[in-house]
Design a protein around this motif. Structure first.
Motif, PDB file in Angstrom:
ATOM      1  N   ALA A 107       0.823  -1.205   0.000  1.00 30.29           N
ATOM      2  CA  ALA A 107       0.000   0.000   0.000  1.00 30.29           C
ATOM      3  C   ALA A 107       0.859   1.258   0.000  1.00 30.29           C
ATOM      4  O   ALA A 107       0.678   2.158  -0.837  1.00 30.29           O
ATOM      5  N   ALA A 108       1.823   1.330   0.925  1.00 25.80           N
ATOM      6  CA  ALA A 108       2.567   2.575   1.149  1.00 25.80           C
ATOM      7  C   ALA A 108       3.665   2.816   0.120  1.00 25.80           C
ATOM      8  O   ALA A 108       3.937   3.970  -0.245  1.00 25.80           O
ATOM      9  N   ASP A 109       4.319   1.743  -0.353  1.00 23.61           N
ATOM     10  CA  ASP A 109       5.495   1.906  -1.215  1.00 23.61           C
ATOM     11  C   ASP A 109       5.234   1.609  -2.686  1.00 23.61           C
ATOM     12  O   ASP A 109       6.063   1.967  -3.535  1.00 23.61           O
ATOM     13  N   ARG A 110       4.143   0.936  -2.990  1.00 21.86           N
ATOM     14  CA  ARG A 110       3.905   0.540  -4.369  1.00 21.86           C
ATOM     15  C   ARG A 110       2.621   1.132  -4.956  1.00 21.86           C
ATOM     16  O   ARG A 110       2.646   1.676  -6.052  1.00 21.86           O
ATOM     17  N   VAL A 111       1.518   1.041  -4.267  1.00 22.31           N
ATOM     18  CA  VAL A 111       0.253   1.453  -4.875  1.00 22.31           C
ATOM     19  C   VAL A 111      -0.024   2.942  -4.693  1.00 22.31           C
ATOM     20  O   VAL A 111      -0.197   3.681  -5.672  1.00 22.31           O
ATOM     21  N   MET A 112      -0.055   3.429  -3.467  1.00 26.99           N
ATOM     22  CA  MET A 112      -0.492   4.805  -3.243  1.00 26.99           C
ATOM     23  C   MET A 112       0.427   5.863  -3.889  1.00 26.99           C
ATOM     24  O   MET A 112      -0.077   6.863  -4.410  1.00 26.99           O
ATOM     25  N   PRO A 113       1.760   5.687  -3.913  1.00 33.06           N
ATOM     26  CA  PRO A 113       2.570   6.704  -4.604  1.00 33.06           C
ATOM     27  C   PRO A 113       2.202   6.860  -6.078  1.00 33.06           C
ATOM     28  O   PRO A 113       2.278   7.960  -6.631  1.00 33.06           O
ATOM     29  N   PHE A 114       1.785   5.774  -6.712  1.00 27.71           N
ATOM     30  CA  PHE A 114       1.450   5.838  -8.132  1.00 27.71           C
ATOM     31  C   PHE A 114       0.012   6.272  -8.364  1.00 27.71           C
ATOM     32  O   PHE A 114      -0.307   6.813  -9.427  1.00 27.71           O
ATOM     33  N   VAL A 115      -0.868   6.056  -7.380  1.00 34.00           N
ATOM     34  CA  VAL A 115      -2.204   6.648  -7.457  1.00 34.00           C
ATOM     35  C   VAL A 115      -2.075   8.167  -7.497  1.00 34.00           C
ATOM     36  O   VAL A 115      -2.732   8.854  -8.292  1.00 34.00           O
ATOM     37  N   ARG A 116      -1.206   8.701  -6.658  1.00 33.08           N
ATOM     38  CA  ARG A 116      -1.016  10.155  -6.621  1.00 33.08           C
ATOM     39  C   ARG A 116      -0.378  10.683  -7.906  1.00 33.08           C
ATOM     40  O   ARG A 116      -0.605  11.809  -8.312  1.00 33.08           O
ATOM     41  N   ARG A 117       0.424   9.859  -8.556  1.00 34.92           N
ATOM     42  CA  ARG A 117       1.133  10.285  -9.762  1.00 34.92           C
ATOM     43  C   ARG A 117       0.282  10.120 -11.025  1.00 34.92           C
ATOM     44  O   ARG A 117       0.534  10.791 -12.041  1.00 34.92           O
ATOM     45  N   ALA A 118      -0.719   9.256 -11.001  1.00 34.88           N
ATOM     46  CA  ALA A 118      -1.381   8.796 -12.222  1.00 34.88           C
ATOM     47  C   ALA A 118      -2.429   9.747 -12.778  1.00 34.88           C
ATOM     48  O   ALA A 118      -2.958   9.507 -13.859  1.00 34.88           O
ATOM     49  N   ARG A 119      -2.791  10.797 -12.061  1.00 34.21           N
ATOM     50  CA  ARG A 119      -3.782  11.767 -12.536  1.00 34.21           C
ATOM     51  C   ARG A 119      -5.105  11.088 -12.861  1.00 34.21           C
ATOM     52  O   ARG A 119      -5.729  11.352 -13.903  1.00 34.21           O
ATOM     53  N   LEU A 120      -5.536  10.235 -11.975  1.00 33.98           N
ATOM     54  CA  LEU A 120      -6.820   9.562 -12.122  1.00 33.98           C
ATOM     55  C   LEU A 120      -7.945  10.493 -11.703  1.00 33.98           C
ATOM     56  O   LEU A 120      -7.735  11.478 -10.996  1.00 33.98           O
ATOM     57  N   SER A 121      -9.161  10.146 -12.118  1.00 35.46           N
ATOM     58  CA  SER A 121     -10.312  10.899 -11.639  1.00 35.46           C
ATOM     59  C   SER A 121     -10.468  10.657 -10.140  1.00 35.46           C
ATOM     60  O   SER A 121      -9.987   9.651  -9.590  1.00 35.46           O
ATOM     61  N   SER A 122     -11.151  11.563  -9.465  1.00 35.35           N
ATOM     62  CA  SER A 122     -11.362  11.389  -8.024  1.00 35.35           C
ATOM     63  C   SER A 122     -12.160  10.129  -7.738  1.00 35.35           C
ATOM     64  O   SER A 122     -11.917   9.451  -6.732  1.00 35.35           O
ATOM     65  N   ALA A 123     -13.092   9.769  -8.629  1.00 35.90           N
ATOM     66  CA  ALA A 123     -13.875   8.547  -8.424  1.00 35.90           C
ATOM     67  C   ALA A 123     -12.984   7.309  -8.522  1.00 35.90           C
ATOM     68  O   ALA A 123     -13.095   6.381  -7.704  1.00 35.90           O
ATOM     69  N   ASP A 124     -12.106   7.275  -9.518  1.00 35.44           N
ATOM     70  CA  ASP A 124     -11.187   6.142  -9.657  1.00 35.44           C
ATOM     71  C   ASP A 124     -10.250   6.057  -8.453  1.00 35.44           C
ATOM     72  O   ASP A 124      -9.992   4.969  -7.925  1.00 35.44           O
ATOM     73  N   ALA A 125      -9.722   7.201  -8.030  1.00 36.84           N
ATOM     74  CA  ALA A 125      -8.799   7.200  -6.887  1.00 36.84           C
ATOM     75  C   ALA A 125      -9.491   6.692  -5.634  1.00 36.84           C
ATOM     76  O   ALA A 125      -8.910   5.918  -4.869  1.00 36.84           O
ATOM     77  N   ARG A 126     -10.731   7.112  -5.407  1.00 32.54           N
ATOM     78  CA  ARG A 126     -11.457   6.635  -4.220  1.00 32.54           C
ATOM     79  C   ARG A 126     -11.696   5.129  -4.290  1.00 32.54           C
ATOM     80  O   ARG A 126     -11.620   4.434  -3.272  1.00 32.54           O
ATOM     81  N   LEU A 131      -4.710  -8.483  -7.564  1.00 32.53           N
ATOM     82  CA  LEU A 131      -4.126  -7.692  -6.477  1.00 32.53           C
ATOM     83  C   LEU A 131      -2.681  -7.341  -6.793  1.00 32.53           C
ATOM     84  O   LEU A 131      -2.266  -6.180  -6.665  1.00 32.53           O
ATOM     85  N   HIS A 132      -1.918  -8.309  -7.227  1.00 26.51           N
ATOM     86  CA  HIS A 132      -0.501  -8.084  -7.504  1.00 26.51           C
ATOM     87  C   HIS A 132      -0.272  -7.338  -8.817  1.00 26.51           C
ATOM     88  O   HIS A 132       0.841  -6.832  -9.044  1.00 26.51           O
ATOM     89  N   GLN A 133      -1.296  -7.254  -9.660  1.00 26.68           N
ATOM     90  CA  GLN A 133      -1.167  -6.510 -10.907  1.00 26.68           C
ATOM     91  C   GLN A 133      -1.541  -5.038 -10.761  1.00 26.68           C
ATOM     92  O   GLN A 133      -1.343  -4.255 -11.706  1.00 26.68           O
ATOM     93  N   LEU A 134      -2.059  -4.634  -9.610  1.00 31.37           N
ATOM     94  CA  LEU A 134      -2.444  -3.233  -9.432  1.00 31.37           C
ATOM     95  C   LEU A 134      -1.254  -2.301  -9.635  1.00 31.37           C
ATOM     96  O   LEU A 134      -1.367  -1.277 -10.316  1.00 31.37           O
ATOM     97  N   HIS A 135      -0.126  -2.635  -9.020  1.00 32.50           N
ATOM     98  CA  HIS A 135       1.023  -1.741  -9.129  1.00 32.50           C
ATOM     99  C   HIS A 135       1.520  -1.617 -10.569  1.00 32.50           C
ATOM    100  O   HIS A 135       1.673  -0.487 -11.070  1.00 32.50           O
ATOM    101  N   PRO A 136       1.813  -2.712 -11.283  1.00 37.80           N
ATOM    102  CA  PRO A 136       2.298  -2.526 -12.654  1.00 37.80           C
ATOM    103  C   PRO A 136       1.285  -1.822 -13.562  1.00 37.80           C
ATOM    104  O   PRO A 136       1.684  -1.062 -14.457  1.00 37.80           O
ATOM    105  N   LEU A 137      -0.006  -2.042 -13.336  1.00 34.42           N
ATOM    106  CA  LEU A 137      -0.994  -1.343 -14.154  1.00 34.42           C
ATOM    107  C   LEU A 137      -1.003   0.148 -13.836  1.00 34.42           C
ATOM    108  O   LEU A 137      -1.148   0.987 -14.741  1.00 34.42           O
TER     109      LEU A 137
END
Length: 260
Positions: free
Chosen positions: A122-141, A229-235
């Motif tokens: 969560a802290a080192d792989r997924v959330m840093p890239f959620v912040r970087r990815a410029r997703l819509s607020s709905a997708d981010a939530r 689950l494990h594909q979330l980060h590379p995607l």
């Protein structure tokens, strides 16, 4: 020594030398301004050991590797790879994370140690890239809802494994009857992450690789269900690098995680 092959890689360059070592073996080199990336790559290759390409030398702004003469993969090589990958994972790591700077492609990522894999992911792989990815607020939530379930859906706790971290099929070179790994984002992680990455873009002889792997190191029940689950980060990384073309694949994986 004559440079006989060169390719522009954007912020760095790559080259092949016909005689790159004292005994005349050719080498593959990268040079440029992304020296922290090269430091990370060299550390990861050395840490992964015999399954990875050999580092000939590394320094500020330069990385020199053995030259890998590639060939088409075979089922026998895939079986060998599955067993060697399992043995590499089982060598383990001191913690989830790594003591060198993290990169995937040319994107920096944290490698700060965490007490368990769901927290690290969560802290080192997924959330840093959620912040970087410029997703819509709905997708981010929606992704944040999935992140909140990581501890629940991650399966039985396992010790950190010695993983490649970016193990899509393009980072597996086939040579002399075996697989050689390149371009790692190596760290102490979950071994299912490497297997999910192999599946993401279709590794050759994947069923053979997985069958040999499971004979060497059986996987916990439900591992196939956890692939999204494990594909979330590379995607997420692909959304960051290439934009909205990968948004639907990412959100499909998020939906499958929420359904676990």
């Amino acid at each position: 020594m004559p440079i006989v092959w060169t390719e522009d890689l954007g912020s760095s360059h790559a080259w092949r030398l016909r005689k790159g070592t004292m005994d005349g073996r050719p080498v593959f080199g990268k040079y440029g301004a992304v020296s922290p990336l090269f430091t990370s790559e060299a550390a990861g290759l050395r840490w992964l050991g015999p399954i990875a390409a050999t580092v000939v030398s590394s320094g500020d702004g330069e990385l020199v590797l053995e030259w890998i003469a590639t060939e088409p993969p075979t089922r026998a090589a895939a079986e060998r790879f599955g067993r060697e990958l399992a043995r590499t994972h089982l060598r383990g790591a001191d913690a989830f994370g790594a003591p060198w700077p993290g990169f995937i492609a040319e994107l920096p990522m944290p490698n700060e140690p965490a007490a368990d894999w769901p927290a690290f992911y969560a802290a080192d792989r997924v959330m840093p890239f959620v912040r970087r990815a410029r997703l819509s607020s709905a997708d981010a939530r929606m992704i944040e809802r999935a992140v909140a379930r990581f501890a629940e859906v991650a399966g039985p706790a396992e010790p950190p494994s010695r993983i490649h971290g970016d193990l899509w099929s393009g980072n597996v070179l086939w040579s002399e009857g075996r697989a050689v790994l390149v371009d790692p984002a190596a760290h102490g992680g979950h071994r299912e992450t490497d297997l999910a990455m192999l599946a993401l873009f279709g590794a050759p002889y994947l069923d053979t690789i997985l069958g040999a792997y499971r004979e060497e190191a059986p996987l916990a029940e439900g591992w196939r269900d956890r692939v999204p689950l494990h594909q979330l980060h590379p995607l997420l990384v692909h959304v960051c690098l290439y934009g909205a073309a990968y948004r639907d694949a990412l959100m499909g994986a998020v939906s499958r995680v929420l359904a676990l």
